[in-house]
Design a protein around this motif. Structure first.
Motif: not given
Length: 323
Positions: A107-108, A293-294, A296-300
């Motif tokens: 998605k990134q 990035a993931i 940071k955005d919580g998806s990880y």
């Protein structure tokens, strides 16, 4: 022991650990299909997994990718889908922690991650030949793999780079409720443990037995880890030992989560890395940026929580940080 997971730094020990882990999943009732074939050719390889990427113009890091990857719209990923919960085959599809992390990365980056399953010992070769762009297979990042050395330090390849995305070690698996109050290896002195014969987990218990001295630690070794788990479940042994993600998966799934629990801190902790050719630094750096990035955005974090392995989260992406 880390193999995939418990951080053995050699290929042989890594493979031994992985085989032990595959046996362990039997007790949890997981559906595993071990893939065959070398990743360097089409024969025997199984393509059963992939992510769905957003349109490139909506992906914030698409421009970071090399031009050939942008044009193809696909990142080819080599794996050995036989190591639940990290990557395994269920219902004809490769699922697990790594595919879910790849989904978030896609998605990134705005391209699809296409997983192909083959043999673990052929993964690095598949990077050398260009057959795959990345490796996502719970592969331990260590200096030998970075430098292309065998277990004796002999140069056998140019090595690969790693984007480190997962931290894992060895964990104790005990009966649900931890009736014996086990929280560390030292708590095992004077007690009985169960383990799969011939693994580095058995070596860890043997080392602890020496440390226990007269306060004898009794080790019961079995042909499979499933047998060791059954012994712990029945109360004949107080603990089994396994790679953290495997132990966490067993605790979550066996008996609907009512049979086991993971206790204490992980030991022998190391890093899993996403493998990439040393010639593809632009791709490596794009993956690193996407991982940050993931995170940071919580998806990880969501991907790890889904599989009960939050304890293996890294705080930021690193390159070649393994030892």
């Amino acid at each position: 022991m880390t193999a995939r997971s418990t951080r053995s730094t050699t290929a042989a020990k890594t493979r031994t650990s992985r085989l032990a882990a595959v046996a362990a999943i039997a007790v949890a009732g997981s559906m595993l299909m071990t893939a065959c074939g070398d990743q360097t050719n089409d024969s025997g390889a199984t393509k059963t997994g992939g992510s769905s990427a957003p349109a490139a113009d909506k992906a914030p890091l698409f421009s970071k990718l090399p031009a050939d990857i942008q044009k193809a719209g696909v990142i080819k990923v080599g794996t050995d889908a036989s190591y639940a919960p990290m990557e395994f085959t269920e219902g004809g599809k490769i699922v697990g922690v790594d595919p879910d992390i790849a989904e978030a990365l896609s998605k990134q980056l705005g391209v699809k991650f296409e997983f192909t399953s083959g043999t673990f010992d052929g993964l690095i070769t598949s990077i050398y030949t260009g057959r795959q762009d990345l490796i996502m297979s719970s592969m331990t990042d260590n200096k030998k793999r970075q430098e292309g050395l065998d277990d004796n330090g002999k140069k056998i390849g140019k090595g690969i780079d790693f984007v480190d995305y997962f931290s894992s070690g060895v964990s104790l698996l005990v009966k649900k409720g931890n009736p014996q109050g086990i929280n560390s290896l030292d708590d095992l002195c004077g007690k009985t443990v169960a383990v799969q014969r011939g693994t580095i987990y058995e070596d860890t218990f043997k080392a602890q037995a020496t440390k226990c001295g007269a306060n004898k630690l009794t080790i019961q070794a079995f042909d499979t880890d499933a047998e060791a788990q059954t012994r712990v479940k029945a109360g004949g042994a107080v603990a089994d030992l396994n790679d953290y993600p495997v132990a966490a998966y067993i605790a979550k799934t066996s008996g609907g989560g009512n049979d086991f629990e993971v206790v204490g801190s992980q030991s022998d902790v190391g890093l899993f890395g996403i493998g990439v050719s040393k010639d593809k630094t632009q791709l490596r750096d794009a993956v690193k940026d996407a991982l940050d990035a993931i995170i940071k955005d919580g998806s990880y974090a969501e991907a790890l929580k889904k599989w009960n392995v939050e304890g293996s989260a890294v705080q930021s992406a690193t390159v070649n940080a393994g030892k």
